[in-house]
Scaffold this motif. Structure first.
Motif, PDB file in Angstrom:
ATOM      1  N   LYS A 259      25.805  29.829  37.942  1.00  0.00           N
ATOM      2  CA  LYS A 259      26.029  29.145  39.208  1.00  0.00           C
ATOM      3  C   LYS A 259      24.834  29.159  40.152  1.00  0.00           C
ATOM      4  O   LYS A 259      24.708  28.286  41.010  1.00  0.00           O
ATOM      5  N   ILE A 260      23.966  30.146  40.042  1.00  0.00           N
ATOM      6  CA  ILE A 260      22.825  30.255  40.957  1.00  0.00           C
ATOM      7  C   ILE A 260      21.510  29.974  40.229  1.00  0.00           C
ATOM      8  O   ILE A 260      20.756  29.089  40.607  1.00  0.00           O
ATOM      9  N   GLY A 261      21.242  30.741  39.197  1.00  0.00           N
ATOM     10  CA  GLY A 261      20.023  30.554  38.425  1.00  0.00           C
ATOM     11  C   GLY A 261      18.804  31.177  39.080  1.00  0.00           C
ATOM     12  O   GLY A 261      18.846  31.623  40.236  1.00  0.00           O
ATOM     13  N   GLU A 262      17.715  31.202  38.337  1.00  0.00           N
ATOM     14  CA  GLU A 262      16.477  31.775  38.847  1.00  0.00           C
ATOM     15  C   GLU A 262      15.956  30.947  40.018  1.00  0.00           C
ATOM     16  O   GLU A 262      15.891  29.709  39.940  1.00  0.00           O
ATOM     17  N   ASP A 263      15.608  31.627  41.117  1.00  0.00           N
ATOM     18  CA  ASP A 263      15.163  30.951  42.346  1.00  0.00           C
ATOM     19  C   ASP A 263      16.198  29.950  42.838  1.00  0.00           C
ATOM     20  O   ASP A 263      15.861  28.937  43.469  1.00  0.00           O
ATOM     21  N   ALA A 264      17.480  30.215  42.538  1.00  0.00           N
ATOM     22  CA  ALA A 264      18.611  29.356  42.952  1.00  0.00           C
ATOM     23  C   ALA A 264      18.471  27.926  42.437  1.00  0.00           C
ATOM     24  O   ALA A 264      19.009  26.980  43.023  1.00  0.00           O
ATOM     25  N   GLU A 265      17.794  27.769  41.293  1.00  0.00           N
ATOM     26  CA  GLU A 265      17.540  26.430  40.755  1.00  0.00           C
ATOM     27  C   GLU A 265      18.837  25.689  40.411  1.00  0.00           C
ATOM     28  O   GLU A 265      18.973  24.495  40.681  1.00  0.00           O
ATOM     29  N   VAL A 266      19.799  26.392  39.826  1.00  0.00           N
ATOM     30  CA  VAL A 266      21.060  25.754  39.423  1.00  0.00           C
ATOM     31  C   VAL A 266      21.845  25.287  40.650  1.00  0.00           C
ATOM     32  O   VAL A 266      22.362  24.167  40.685  1.00  0.00           O
ATOM     33  N   LEU A 267      21.915  26.139  41.664  1.00  0.00           N
ATOM     34  CA  LEU A 267      22.638  25.782  42.876  1.00  0.00           C
ATOM     35  C   LEU A 267      21.950  24.644  43.615  1.00  0.00           C
ATOM     36  O   LEU A 267      22.593  23.734  44.133  1.00  0.00           O
ATOM     37  N   ARG A 268      20.614  24.686  43.666  1.00  0.00           N
ATOM     38  CA  ARG A 268      19.870  23.619  44.329  1.00  0.00           C
ATOM     39  C   ARG A 268      20.175  22.264  43.686  1.00  0.00           C
ATOM     40  O   ARG A 268      20.410  21.261  44.377  1.00  0.00           O
ATOM     41  N   LYS A 269      20.201  22.228  42.374  1.00  0.00           N
ATOM     42  CA  LYS A 269      20.469  20.984  41.654  1.00  0.00           C
ATOM     43  C   LYS A 269      21.870  20.484  41.964  1.00  0.00           C
ATOM     44  O   LYS A 269      22.082  19.284  42.213  1.00  0.00           O
ATOM     45  N   ALA A 313      16.910  18.505  51.123  1.00  0.00           N
ATOM     46  CA  ALA A 313      15.948  19.223  50.296  1.00  0.00           C
ATOM     47  C   ALA A 313      15.715  20.635  50.831  1.00  0.00           C
ATOM     48  O   ALA A 313      15.222  21.507  50.125  1.00  0.00           O
ATOM     49  N   LYS A 314      16.088  20.831  52.106  1.00  0.00           N
ATOM     50  CA  LYS A 314      15.911  22.155  52.727  1.00  0.00           C
ATOM     51  C   LYS A 314      17.228  22.935  52.665  1.00  0.00           C
ATOM     52  O   LYS A 314      17.768  23.358  53.672  1.00  0.00           O
ATOM     53  N   LEU A 315      17.765  23.045  51.463  1.00  0.00           N
ATOM     54  CA  LEU A 315      19.077  23.655  51.308  1.00  0.00           C
ATOM     55  C   LEU A 315      19.056  25.130  51.631  1.00  0.00           C
ATOM     56  O   LEU A 315      20.084  25.732  51.982  1.00  0.00           O
ATOM     57  N   PHE A 316      17.919  25.750  51.517  1.00  0.00           N
ATOM     58  CA  PHE A 316      17.818  27.178  51.752  1.00  0.00           C
ATOM     59  C   PHE A 316      16.738  27.441  52.793  1.00  0.00           C
ATOM     60  O   PHE A 316      15.834  28.172  52.581  1.00  0.00           O
TER      61      PHE A 316
END
Length: 316
Positions: A259-269, A313-316
């Motif tokens: 659900k999150i992934g490295e550097d939150a890559e999965v969540l960002r997508k 794009a600035k999700l975090f």
């Protein structure tokens, strides 16, 4: 069999008396399959204002064309409540008491002024008449979450200055049954748990939280122009209170990687995919139709759309 250890949690248990009920029986547009829609408010506390509203939509068959076993019993229950006026709003001496299994779902919308509202709604897939096995009246949640923001709650004092209340405001994301991110905003950690919560969790952690709804009635001066003493209005403040937190998931755990992934890559997508849905939603004021039915965008709307995508794009 499902691996419960790795199943994403997003569960709401609601038990109480039916305060208000709207039942609509209809059918699907494409195939004409019978279906019903419910909007129901359940009183879970001692006072009538201690209540929670949920929505339920159910078709007679599933996507494979098989009849749902829960369809007829639920429809009959709601029909009986309506026909026999077994709600608090109808003045029933003994209102129907039901048990509801629900979840948080994405409920974004635009208000009358065209402002985007990013909210989670309570959506149910199953309800039944409550029995002793369902326990006392309650409104509780259990959910896996990504903690985006953990902020100290502040209010303005009589001089207009910000002062801390001792409580925390927590925002982030949970997930619906399809695995899509659902935002949760301004969940509350009471003062007696706030310090432990701040010390135990960092922004960016994934964990599991338990909590309950808290409803209080408050008074405020009514707005408006004029002179003399202003009238007070009474309103209900509804808050979601976090009461318990589990250990944070390790970054190499299956749930975190999925659900999150490295550097939150999965969540960002996933959040960018959600933003695409928001941008293309027919309710979006940016997507306006003129009298000929074609979509038009004013220069300000176009700029607004660009800003939205830029901010997305600035999700975090």
């Amino acid at each position: 069999a499902k691996n419960d250890k790795n199943e994403i949690k997003n569960t709401i248990n609601l038990v109480g008396e039916v305060a208000e009920l709207e039942l609509t029986e209809t059918q699907t547009k494409e195939k004409g399959i019978p279906m019903f829609a419910v909007k129901c408010t359940v009183k879970f506390g001692e006072e009538n204002y201690e209540a929670l509203t949920f929505k339920l939509l159910c078709t007679e068959t599933n996507k494979d064309g098989q009849e749902k076993k829960s369809y007829a019993p639920m429809l009959e229950m709601f029909q009986s409540i309506v026909e026999n006026k077994l709600t608090i709003a109808d003045g029933a001496e003994t209102p129907a008491r039901i048990a509801v299994l629900a979840k948080f779902e994405d409920g974004f919308f635009w208000d009358a002024d065209g402002n985007f509202k990013d909210v989670a709604t309570v959506s149910s897939s199953y309800a039944k008449l409550a029995t002793s096995k369902d326990g006392e009246n309650k409104a509780e949640f259990l959910m896996d979450v990504y903690l985006k923001d953990i902020k100290k709650e502040t209010i303005k004092d009589s001089d207009g200055d910000e002062e801390e209340t001792g409580r925390l405001r927590v925002s982030g994301f949970t997930w619906d049954f399809q695995g899509r991110p659902v935002p949760f905003n301004n969940f509350v950690v009471e003062a007696d748990l706030a310090e432990d919560f701040e010390n135990y969790y960092e922004e960016g952690a994934m964990t599991k939280l338990e909590g309950t709804w808290k409803c209080t009635q408050e008074k405020a001066a009514s707005e408006g122009k004029g002179i003399g003493k202003k009238k007070e209005r009474t309103f209900t403040r509804t808050e979601k209170i976090i009461t318990y937190g589990y250990d944070p998931y390790e970054e190499d755990s299956e749930k975190y990687e999925k659900k999150i992934g490295e550097d939150a890559e999965v969540l960002r997508k996933a959040l960018k995919e959600r933003q695409v849905l928001i941008d293309s939603d027919e309710r979006n004021p940016v997507n306006k139709e003129d009298s000929n039915g074609s979509v038009t965008k004013s220069s300000s709307d176009k700029e607004s759309a660009k800003e939205k995508k830029k901010n997305a794009a600035k999700l975090f």
